[in-house]
Design a protein around this motif. Structure first.
Motif, PDB file in Angstrom:
ATOM      1  N   PHE A  55      11.434   1.496 -48.868  1.00 57.86           N
ATOM      2  CA  PHE A  55      10.583   2.694 -48.940  1.00 57.86           C
ATOM      3  C   PHE A  55      10.759   3.518 -47.677  1.00 57.86           C
ATOM      4  O   PHE A  55      10.774   2.979 -46.565  1.00 57.86           O
ATOM      5  CB  PHE A  55       9.095   2.306 -49.089  1.00 57.86           C
ATOM      6  N   SER A  56      10.838   4.818 -47.856  1.00 58.51           N
ATOM      7  CA  SER A  56      10.953   5.724 -46.718  1.00 58.51           C
ATOM      8  C   SER A  56       9.682   5.694 -45.885  1.00 58.51           C
ATOM      9  O   SER A  56       8.591   5.464 -46.413  1.00 58.51           O
ATOM     10  CB  SER A  56      11.115   7.163 -47.207  1.00 58.51           C
ATOM     11  N   LYS A  71       5.930   5.248 -55.937  1.00 60.57           N
ATOM     12  CA  LYS A  71       5.633   5.350 -57.367  1.00 60.57           C
ATOM     13  C   LYS A  71       5.782   3.962 -57.971  1.00 60.57           C
ATOM     14  O   LYS A  71       6.746   3.248 -57.665  1.00 60.57           O
ATOM     15  CB  LYS A  71       6.610   6.328 -58.020  1.00 60.57           C
ATOM     16  N   LEU A  73       6.952   1.406 -60.456  1.00 60.73           N
ATOM     17  CA  LEU A  73       8.031   1.349 -61.450  1.00 60.73           C
ATOM     18  C   LEU A  73       8.140  -0.018 -62.101  1.00 60.73           C
ATOM     19  O   LEU A  73       8.260  -0.153 -63.299  1.00 60.73           O
ATOM     20  CB  LEU A  73       9.375   1.663 -60.770  1.00 60.73           C
ATOM     21  N   GLU A  75       8.042  -4.677 -60.973  1.00 57.65           N
ATOM     22  CA  GLU A  75       7.233  -5.761 -60.419  1.00 57.65           C
ATOM     23  C   GLU A  75       6.908  -5.567 -58.922  1.00 57.65           C
ATOM     24  O   GLU A  75       5.773  -5.768 -58.485  1.00 57.65           O
ATOM     25  CB  GLU A  75       7.993  -7.090 -60.634  1.00 57.65           C
ATOM     26  N   GLY A  76       7.920  -5.160 -58.134  1.00 56.29           N
ATOM     27  CA  GLY A  76       7.698  -5.018 -56.688  1.00 56.29           C
ATOM     28  C   GLY A  76       6.630  -3.983 -56.381  1.00 56.29           C
ATOM     29  O   GLY A  76       5.703  -4.229 -55.602  1.00 56.29           O
ATOM     30  N   ILE A 117       9.236  11.542 -56.306  1.00 56.55           N
ATOM     31  CA  ILE A 117       8.760  10.743 -55.173  1.00 56.55           C
ATOM     32  C   ILE A 117       9.655  10.961 -53.942  1.00 56.55           C
ATOM     33  O   ILE A 117       9.338  10.507 -52.833  1.00 56.55           O
ATOM     34  CB  ILE A 117       8.655   9.246 -55.575  1.00 56.55           C
ATOM     35  N   ALA A 120       8.494  11.862 -50.405  1.00 52.59           N
ATOM     36  CA  ALA A 120       7.893  10.889 -49.470  1.00 52.59           C
ATOM     37  C   ALA A 120       8.318  11.084 -48.008  1.00 52.59           C
ATOM     38  O   ALA A 120       7.465  11.119 -47.131  1.00 52.59           O
ATOM     39  CB  ALA A 120       8.181   9.463 -49.940  1.00 52.59           C
ATOM     40  N   GLU A 225      19.319   7.127 -52.614  1.00 57.80           N
ATOM     41  CA  GLU A 225      18.703   5.855 -53.027  1.00 57.80           C
ATOM     42  C   GLU A 225      19.761   4.963 -53.647  1.00 57.80           C
ATOM     43  O   GLU A 225      20.709   5.455 -54.254  1.00 57.80           O
ATOM     44  CB  GLU A 225      17.602   6.102 -54.050  1.00 57.80           C
ATOM     45  N   ALA A 226      19.576   3.667 -53.481  1.00 63.49           N
ATOM     46  CA  ALA A 226      20.443   2.683 -54.150  1.00 63.49           C
ATOM     47  C   ALA A 226      19.618   1.414 -54.309  1.00 63.49           C
ATOM     48  O   ALA A 226      18.642   1.225 -53.584  1.00 63.49           O
ATOM     49  CB  ALA A 226      21.672   2.393 -53.296  1.00 63.49           C
ATOM     50  N   MET A 227      19.989   0.582 -55.258  1.00 66.09           N
ATOM     51  CA  MET A 227      19.316  -0.713 -55.354  1.00 66.09           C
ATOM     52  C   MET A 227      19.674  -1.493 -54.086  1.00 66.09           C
ATOM     53  O   MET A 227      20.843  -1.546 -53.705  1.00 66.09           O
ATOM     54  CB  MET A 227      19.789  -1.476 -56.587  1.00 66.09           C
ATOM     55  N   PRO A 257      20.123   5.898 -45.040  1.00 66.58           N
ATOM     56  CA  PRO A 257      20.228   6.572 -46.334  1.00 66.58           C
ATOM     57  C   PRO A 257      20.542   8.062 -46.254  1.00 66.58           C
ATOM     58  O   PRO A 257      20.794   8.671 -47.278  1.00 66.58           O
ATOM     59  CB  PRO A 257      18.845   6.343 -46.958  1.00 66.58           C
TER      60      PRO A 257
HETATM   61  C1  LIG Z   1      16.296   4.115 -48.767  1.00 62.84           C
HETATM   62  C2  LIG Z   1      15.323   4.143 -49.927  1.00 62.84           C
HETATM   63  C3  LIG Z   1      14.075   4.722 -49.745  1.00 62.84           C
HETATM   64  C4  LIG Z   1      13.175   4.729 -50.811  1.00 62.84           C
HETATM   65  N1  LIG Z   1      11.963   5.307 -50.606  1.00 62.84           N
HETATM   66  C5  LIG Z   1      11.073   5.308 -51.589  1.00 62.84           C
HETATM   67  C6  LIG Z   1       9.777   5.870 -51.379  1.00 62.84           C
HETATM   68  O1  LIG Z   1       9.461   6.355 -50.284  1.00 62.84           O
HETATM   69  N2  LIG Z   1       8.904   5.829 -52.418  1.00 62.84           N
HETATM   70  C7  LIG Z   1       9.233   5.284 -53.636  1.00 62.84           C
HETATM   71  O2  LIG Z   1       8.415   5.267 -54.556  1.00 62.84           O
HETATM   72  N3  LIG Z   1      10.445   4.754 -53.855  1.00 62.84           N
HETATM   73  C8  LIG Z   1      11.356   4.742 -52.865  1.00 62.84           C
HETATM   74  N4  LIG Z   1      12.572   4.168 -53.092  1.00 62.84           N
HETATM   75  C9  LIG Z   1      12.826   3.552 -54.399  1.00 62.84           C
HETATM   76  C10 LIG Z   1      12.127   2.195 -54.455  1.00 62.84           C
HETATM   77  O3  LIG Z   1      12.786   1.312 -53.575  1.00 62.84           O
HETATM   78  C11 LIG Z   1      12.139   1.658 -55.865  1.00 62.84           C
HETATM   79  O4  LIG Z   1      11.324   2.462 -56.664  1.00 62.84           O
HETATM   80  C12 LIG Z   1      11.611   0.251 -55.911  1.00 62.84           C
HETATM   81  O5  LIG Z   1      12.575  -0.601 -55.336  1.00 62.84           O
HETATM   82  C13 LIG Z   1      11.326  -0.212 -57.327  1.00 62.84           C
HETATM   83  O6  LIG Z   1      10.955  -1.567 -57.236  1.00 62.84           O
HETATM   84  P1  LIG Z   1      10.192  -2.304 -58.435  1.00 62.84           P
HETATM   85  O7  LIG Z   1      10.246  -3.755 -58.159  1.00 62.84           O
HETATM   86  O8  LIG Z   1       8.845  -1.715 -58.639  1.00 62.84           O
HETATM   87  O9  LIG Z   1      11.043  -1.930 -59.670  1.00 62.84           O
HETATM   88  P2  LIG Z   1      12.219  -2.791 -60.319  1.00 62.84           P
HETATM   89  O10 LIG Z   1      11.622  -3.915 -61.092  1.00 62.84           O
HETATM   90  O11 LIG Z   1      13.223  -3.131 -59.255  1.00 62.84           O
HETATM   91  O12 LIG Z   1      12.802  -1.719 -61.280  1.00 62.84           O
HETATM   92  C14 LIG Z   1      11.999  -1.227 -62.355  1.00 62.84           C
HETATM   93  C15 LIG Z   1      12.773  -0.187 -63.099  1.00 62.84           C
HETATM   94  O13 LIG Z   1      12.930   0.966 -62.255  1.00 62.84           O
HETATM   95  C16 LIG Z   1      14.315   1.222 -62.051  1.00 62.84           C
HETATM   96  N5  LIG Z   1      14.470   1.619 -60.659  1.00 62.84           N
HETATM   97  C17 LIG Z   1      14.430   0.824 -59.567  1.00 62.84           C
HETATM   98  N6  LIG Z   1      14.641   1.536 -58.456  1.00 62.84           N
HETATM   99  C18 LIG Z   1      14.827   2.804 -58.863  1.00 62.84           C
HETATM  100  C19 LIG Z   1      15.113   4.014 -58.208  1.00 62.84           C
HETATM  101  N7  LIG Z   1      15.305   4.083 -56.891  1.00 62.84           N
HETATM  102  N8  LIG Z   1      15.228   5.149 -58.955  1.00 62.84           N
HETATM  103  C20 LIG Z   1      15.082   5.120 -60.284  1.00 62.84           C
HETATM  104  N9  LIG Z   1      14.829   4.003 -60.977  1.00 62.84           N
HETATM  105  C21 LIG Z   1      14.707   2.862 -60.277  1.00 62.84           C
HETATM  106  C22 LIG Z   1      15.032  -0.085 -62.349  1.00 62.84           C
HETATM  107  O14 LIG Z   1      16.367   0.153 -62.768  1.00 62.84           O
HETATM  108  C23 LIG Z   1      14.191  -0.635 -63.467  1.00 62.84           C
HETATM  109  O15 LIG Z   1      14.508  -0.055 -64.690  1.00 62.84           O
HETATM  110  C24 LIG Z   1      13.519   4.157 -52.064  1.00 62.84           C
HETATM  111  C25 LIG Z   1      14.772   3.580 -52.242  1.00 62.84           C
HETATM  112  C26 LIG Z   1      15.670   3.579 -51.195  1.00 62.84           C
HETATM  113  C27 LIG Z   1      17.014   2.965 -51.364  1.00 62.84           C
END
Ligand SMILES: Cc1cc2nc3c(=O)[nH]c(=O)nc-3n(C[C@H](O)[C@H](O)[C@H](O)COP(=O)(O)OP(=O)(O)OC[C@H]3O[C@@H](n4cnc5c(N)ncnc54)[C@H](O)[C@@H]3O)c2cc1C
Ligand code: FES
Length: 267
Positions: A55-56, A71, A73, A75-76, A117, A120, A225-227, A257
């Protein structure tokens, strides 16, 4: 240097539309973090390191607190959304390379562009620009979201800095009915080499912004962004293709990033 901490949640605000803002007591990260850098965060409950998520840095405060805006999305983020004040989180940071801030040539406008999002990291960036760059540097904020509900709670934070964001929504419920890159044409026109852009949001939106900036000869930094499994270049899971002018692949966690838009292969 990034550190690893068990930190305490001070508050967890539900801003609506599935967006939460966590305030965390993490003095080392608050002191060292720069706009565009990120943290790896997971609920202190359980031991599963795979549930660490990037997260940023949304804001840092002088009293040792910091915030992330996220936001829900999967489990995390569901686990983080369920945390109450007093709970603990495992946090690693600050990580990565943030936005590069150098004084712009006189007359250059700075534009912060956020989608969804991706807004952020932009509040922290706006504050740092106002703090570090010369008085009189023009700063515009363009924000896009699906609907008013996603954006409205965040506008007050920019207004508190004296900034009035231009807004686009997919459903037309606030501001321009359309996409945020269209605001570039509306706000800054077609010509001139007077803008420097900082952008964060979904890939297609950033690709459209990068393309408009390229056409106009404007410098553009994008936060990708990347996984991410590790966040510190150990798993090699966050590779993105470079433009060919520089490296073939980048690792978002270590090389970014934040990247210059021209170094990214937008496909
Ligand atoms: C450098 C960086 C900074 C970030 N900053 C923020 C932030 O400030 N606020 C924020 O809300 N998120 C941010 N993200 C994205 C955030 O990390 C993901 O939303 C989060 O990892 C999802 O985790 P989860 O376990 O809830 O979802 P998961 O269970 O991992 O995924 C749930 C579903 O969402 C999808 N998904 C996962 N990550 C993303 C994504 N990045 N974009 C689109 N779909 C996705 C998966 O493919 C899956 O279908 C950032 C990502 C990066 C790489
Ligand atoms: S997230 Fe592991 S190498 Fe980038």
């Amino acid at each position: 240097m990034p550190g690893q901490y068990l930190a305490t949640i001070e508050s967890n605000e539900d801003l609506g539309a599935g967006v939460c803002r966590l305030t965390i007591l993490a003095p080392e990260i608050a002191a060292a973090g720069r706009p565009g850098q990120f943290v790896m965060l997971r609920s202190g409950r359980g031991l599963d390191p795979l549930l660490s998520r990037p997260f940023s840095l949304h804001q840092t405060m002088a009293d040792g607190r910091m915030q992330v805006l996220f936001k829900v999305l999967g489990e995390g983020t569901r686990r983080l959304a369920a945390l109450a004040a007093g709970a603990s989180v495992a946090i690693v940071g600050p990580l990565g390379r943030g936005f590069a801030l150098t004084p712009p040539p006189t007359g250059t406008r700075l534009g912060l562009i956020g989608g969804g999002i991706g807004v952020a990291p932009l509040l922290f960036l706006a504050r740092e620009i106002q703090r570090l760059l010369p008085d009189g540097t023009a700063l515009d904020v363009l924000l896009g979201a699906r609907s008013k509900a996603e954006l409205a709670p965040l506008l007050a934070d920019f207004r508190a800095l004296g900034l009035e964001p231009a807004v686009a929504t997919d459903d037309g419920s606030l501001g321009h009915h359309g996409l945020v890159p269209e605001l570039i044409d509306q706000q800054w026109g077609q010509e001139g080499s007077h803008c420097r852009v900082f952008c964060c949001g979904p890939w297609p939106m950033m690709a459209a912004v990068a393309s408009r900036c390229r056409e106009r000869g404007w410098a553009c930094q994008v936060s990708l962004e990347a996984m991410m499994a590790c966040g510190f270049s150990a798993c090699l899971g966050c590779a993105v293709a470079g433009s060919g002018k520089r490296e073939r692949y980048f690792h978002v966690c270590k090389d970014g990033p934040v990247f210059q838009a021209e170094d990214v292969n937008w496909g």
